[in-house]
Scaffold this active site. Structure first.
Site, mmCIF file in Angstrom:
data_model
loop_
_atom_site.group_PDB
_atom_site.id
_atom_site.type_symbol
_atom_site.label_atom_id
_atom_site.label_comp_id
_atom_site.label_asym_id
_atom_site.label_seq_id
_atom_site.Cartn_x
_atom_site.Cartn_y
_atom_site.Cartn_z
ATOM 1 N NE ARG A 32 0.694 1.522 4.381
ATOM 2 C CZ ARG A 32 1.976 1.821 4.394
ATOM 3 N NH1 ARG A 32 2.614 2.097 3.271
ATOM 4 N NH2 ARG A 32 2.656 1.836 5.533
ATOM 5 C CD GLU A 76 2.171 7.710 6.912
ATOM 6 O OE1 GLU A 76 1.682 6.599 7.232
ATOM 7 O OE2 GLU A 76 2.224 8.138 5.755
ATOM 8 N N GLY A 98 11.351 -3.109 3.204
ATOM 9 C CA GLY A 98 11.820 -1.969 3.996
ATOM 10 C C GLY A 98 11.629 -0.641 3.286
ATOM 11 N N GLY A 108 8.693 1.009 3.099
ATOM 12 C CA GLY A 108 7.538 1.745 3.625
ATOM 13 C C GLY A 108 6.282 1.524 2.804
ATOM 14 C CB SER A 147 2.418 -2.370 3.503
ATOM 15 O OG SER A 147 2.040 -1.529 4.502
ATOM 16 C CB SER A 148 7.340 -5.662 2.045
ATOM 17 O OG SER A 148 8.081 -5.165 3.142
ATOM 18 C CG ASP A 199 0.746 -0.819 7.072
ATOM 19 O OD1 ASP A 199 0.205 0.279 6.852
ATOM 20 O OD2 ASP A 199 1.896 -0.932 7.519
ATOM 21 C CE1 TYR A 207 4.600 2.630 13.471
ATOM 22 C CE2 TYR A 207 4.201 1.272 15.406
ATOM 23 C CZ TYR A 207 3.745 1.890 14.257
ATOM 24 O OH TYR A 207 2.423 1.775 13.887
HETATM 25 C C1 GAF Z 1 3.725 1.494 9.777
HETATM 26 C C2 GAF Z 1 2.701 0.778 10.637
HETATM 27 F F1 GAF Z 1 2.709 -0.569 10.360
HETATM 28 C C3 GAF Z 1 1.298 1.333 10.415
HETATM 29 O O1 GAF Z 1 0.390 0.721 11.294
HETATM 30 C C4 GAF Z 1 1.292 2.857 10.611
HETATM 31 O O2 GAF Z 1 1.373 3.187 11.971
HETATM 32 C C5 GAF Z 1 2.417 3.500 9.808
HETATM 33 O O3 GAF Z 1 3.676 2.889 10.072
HETATM 34 C C6 GAF Z 1 2.540 4.979 10.100
HETATM 35 O O4 GAF Z 1 1.402 5.641 9.681
HETATM 36 O O5 GAF Z 1 3.473 1.259 8.423
#
Ligand code: GAF
Length: 393
Positions: A38, A44, A137, A139, A141-142, A187, A237
């Site tokens: 995605r 974000e 890696g 960003g 969503s692999s 994701d 994170y």
């Molecule tokens: C990563 C996380 F997996 C998502 O859930 C989200 O928090 C994102 O960072 C930041 O928006 O992709």
């Protein structure tokens, strides 16, 4: 310049099928599935704060092909080139008395987690090959696409009740427990529920979703990979997540979704300066995302673009999850006429930017970003696509 289309997924499926035949005795796989990566247009670090997000599913994805076996063993082979770990993993299908645990190789943990948290069973053994064209890696969503592809595959082996929300939540749980990444729900939701021609506004508090059409032929979504690899399971994170929880607690609320900017300002003295800035990003970003969904619906791309840039600046200055390379890419994109907006996308610390621009400005934008960027950028044009699917080989 990479231009992924449906055809690329077909090629990926064909290659995975071929690998399967070579590795598992010559027969063709009986099951084939895919799940997309995605790109998040805006919203974000709001999902784990019960806020809004506005992602779309990509034409890039993960495919899984395979067949059930009779011996109770699960055997999976990855086509990933860069895995510096064994490419094959084998373990018994889980039972109540012998659950699966995370371990080596690390790439298999996302799949093991989904197998362990699958909502129907008992699962038979199976042989499978997994392949993906979502940059690792990056960003995009692999990991979620791997989880959702795995779940979709298991649904073919041993059907569950078909509940899409429960499917996404099971995949999120797999990531929390087997990959140690306390992600939100964005994701996995978009990989399950994406719809061709649409972005998806997700209310991460009610879990309600709303499709937002994105089919204007005069509009392009350009993804630019900084090729700076991000790793989200590091401390950053989880730290951001904890700071948000701390802010909500100090304000006496269940989450930052319940807090408006005026309340935050009034209670500023209760928070340390950094936690205050984290909360300011989240509260502002939730407001921006709700507004962005409305203006996108109205095809007001200029306002949407302005909100994207505000989002980026807030992620850079208040949330501190950008990096110099992402800032450079955004600044370069914004110098091109015909570009509405640009921002970092995903968790941050590397990975990709997303840029919204007039179709006619595409060549010029790519050229300009290439010239201005100090690193080596990779470009993807992709249309909003469907969520996970069963595929025909
Ligand atoms: C990563 C996380 F997996 C998502 O859930 C989200 O928090 C994102 O960072 C930041 O928006 O992709």
């Amino acid at each position: 310049m990479a231009e992924p289309r449906e055809a690329e997924l077909c090629l990926l499926l064909a290659a995975a099928g071929e690998m399967y035949r070579e590795a598992f005795g010559g027969a063709a796989p009986e099951i084939a599935v895919s799940a997309p990566g995605r790109v998040n247009l805006i919203g974000e670090h709001t999902d784990y704060n019960q806020g809004y997000v506005l992602p779309m599913a990509l034409q890039l994805g993960t495919v899984l092909v395979g067949s059930p076996t009779q011996d109770g063993m699960i055997s999976i082979l990855t086509a990933a080139e860069e895995a510096d770990e064994p490419k094959r993993v084998q373990f018994p299908a889980p039972t109540e008395s012998s659950p699966l645990r995370a371990g080596e190789p690390r790439w298999a943990n996302y799949m093991k987690g989904v197998i362990q948290h699958y909502r129907a069973g008992p699962l038979p053994g199976f042989n499978a090959v997994v392949a993906s064209n979502v940059p690792l890696g990056g960003g995009l969503s692999s990991s979620a696409s791997l989880e959702v592809a795995t779940y979709t595959f298991l649904q073919q082996l041993c059907p569950d009740d078909g509940d899409l929300v429960a499917k996404a939540l099971a995949c999120q749980k797999a990531e929390h427990t087997f990959a140690g990444m306390p992600c939100g729900i964005m994701d996995q939701f978009i990989s399950v529920m994406g719809k061709e021609g649409h972005a998806l506004l997700i209310d991460c508090r009610s879990l309600e979703t709303q499709l937002v059409p994105l089919t204007d032929p005069g509009l392009v979504v350009l993804i630019t990979n900084s090729n700076v690899r991000h790793t989200l399971t590091g401390s950053e994170y989880p730290t951001r997540r904890r700071q948000c929880e701390e802010a909500a607690r100090a304000l006496g609320k269940a989450s930052l979704r319940e807090v408006c900017m005026a309340d935050l300002e009034a209670a500023k003295a209760l928070l340390n300066e950094e936690v205050y800035r984290r909360a300011r990003h989240v509260i502002g970003e939730i407001e921006r995302t709700a507004q962005a969904a409305c203006v996108l619906q109205a095809r007001d791309y200029s306002t949407f673009g302005r909100l994207m840039v505000e989002s980026h600046n807030s992620l850079r200055d208040d949330y501190e999850v950008s990096c110099p390379e992402l800032d450079e890419l955004v600044a370069a994109a914004m110098e091109v006429s015909g570009v509405y907006g640009s921002r970092m996308t995903g968790g941050g610390f590397g990975g990709c930017t997303v840029t919204l621009l007039e179709a006619g400005a595409t060549e010029k934008a790519v050229q300009h970003i290439k010239e201005k960027y100090s690193g080596r950028a990779t470009f993807y044009f992709t249309k909003p696509s469907d969520g996970a699917k069963v595929q025909r080989l």
